[in-house]
Enzyme design. Structure first.
Site, PDB file in Angstrom:
ATOM      1  N   ALA A  49       0.740  -1.241   0.110  1.00  0.00           N
ATOM      2  CA  ALA A  49       0.189   0.039  -0.208  1.00  0.00           C
ATOM      3  C   ALA A  49       0.639   1.668   0.210  1.00  0.00           C
ATOM      4  CB  ALA A  49      -1.260   0.237   1.250  1.00  0.00           C
ATOM      5  N   GLU A 107       3.661  -5.703   7.005  1.00  0.00           N
ATOM      6  CA  GLU A 107       3.260  -5.217   8.208  1.00  0.00           C
ATOM      7  C   GLU A 107       3.909  -4.515   9.812  1.00  0.00           C
ATOM      8  OE1 GLU A 107       0.493  -5.830   4.930  1.00  0.00           O
ATOM      9  OE2 GLU A 107       2.182  -6.995   6.138  1.00  0.00           O
ATOM     10  N   GLY A 111       0.162  -4.797   0.904  1.00  0.00           N
ATOM     11  CA  GLY A 111      -1.289  -5.017   0.300  1.00  0.00           C
ATOM     12  C   GLY A 111      -1.350  -5.444  -0.892  1.00  0.00           C
ATOM     13  N   GLU A 159      -1.440  -9.065  -0.690  1.00  0.00           N
ATOM     14  CA  GLU A 159      -3.525  -9.623  -0.363  1.00  0.00           C
ATOM     15  C   GLU A 159      -3.519  -9.195  -1.265  1.00  0.00           C
ATOM     16  OE1 GLU A 159      -4.013  -7.583   4.008  1.00  0.00           O
ATOM     17  OE2 GLU A 159      -2.758  -6.141   3.030  1.00  0.00           O
TER      18      GLU A 159
END
Length: 260
Positions: A68, A137, A114, A117
């Protein structure tokens, strides 16, 4: 054909080719890009019965999606909007997981945070032999929030999912294949052809059966655990540790976590 700012979209012989096109940022998922992904899978191509499937990849050879956009995260703790952000991200990735035709992630380079994911939300994953996967993370004082704690566990099992999530370690394509995170590992020159071959094969089967198979398999994993992840993400995003971890990442220094 709909137009997008951060996605390159091409349709050929019933296959939709979607490329996340932010190579200068290693294809990091900012909120604008997330919105375009939501529009594509949730509206623009939802229900298109003539599609065989979707091939999703990232621009360039350095990254599928490196994560992200951390700079956007810096305001999350101050706003207290972590849970809402995670829930929105989960809902966007649900539009991929529940898409009526197979979505194959062609993972070239880094698939982190992300990006990992996003790849896991796709129905199948093909990795180039230079791909790298991880949920780092914890290095920021945060947890995966876009479904990573759930889909990683589903794909590779609880023990390894806990190890990778708590250490933040990356794994290479060969290890990802051994664990069941990816379906195939191939040289870059062969990976795209394999993805197309799979989509063509699936596209030759009964369309209703394909759509219903996706629904039935997804039903096995339906439950409230994703909401628990979003709530946990929200709690973690409100900590001093997260503010420090995100700032340290942007400033390219080691984080000084205090457990607060």
């Amino acid at each position: 054909m709909p137009s997008y700012q951060h996605l390159l979209v091409e349709e050929n012989n019933g296959i939709l080719y979607v490329t996340i096109n932010r190579p200068q940022a290693l294809n990091a998922l900012n909120q604008a890009t997330m919105g375009e992904i939501e529009a594509l899978f949730g509206h623009d191509y939802a229900g298109r019965k003539d599609l065989k499937g979707v091939l999703l990849t990232g621009a360039g050879d350095r990254a599928f999606v490196a994560g992200a956009d951390i700079k956007e995260f810096l305001g999350v703790a101050a706003e207290g909007s972590g849970e809402a952000m995670a829930t929105r991200g989960q809902n966007i990735f649900f539009t991929i997981e529940r898409f009526h035709r197979p979505v194959i992630a062609l993972v070239n380079g880094f698939a982190l945070g992300g990006g990992c994911e996003l790849a896991m939300a796709c129905h199948l994953r093909i990795a180039t032999d230079t791909a790298r996967f991880g949920q780092p993370e914890v290095n920021l004082g945060i947890i995966p929030g876009y479904g990573g704690t759930q889909r990683l566990t589903q794909l590779i099992g609880k023990g390894k999912a806990i190890e990778l999530t708590l250490t933040g370690n990356m794994i290479d394509a060969a290890e990802a294949h051994r664990l069941g995170l990816v379906n195939y590992v191939l040289p870059a020159a062969e990976a795209r052809a394999k993805a197309i071959e799979l989509l063509e094969t699936i596209g030759s089967k009964g369309p209703v059966a394909i759509e219903e198979s996706i629904k039935a398999i997804n039903a096995y994993y339906a439950g409230s655990a994703f909401a628990a992840e979003a709530e946990a993400f929200g709690r973690a995003s409100g900590t001093e540790d997260f503010a420090e971890g995100a700032a340290a990442f942007v400033e390219k220094r080691a984080a000084n976590f205090r457990g607060k």
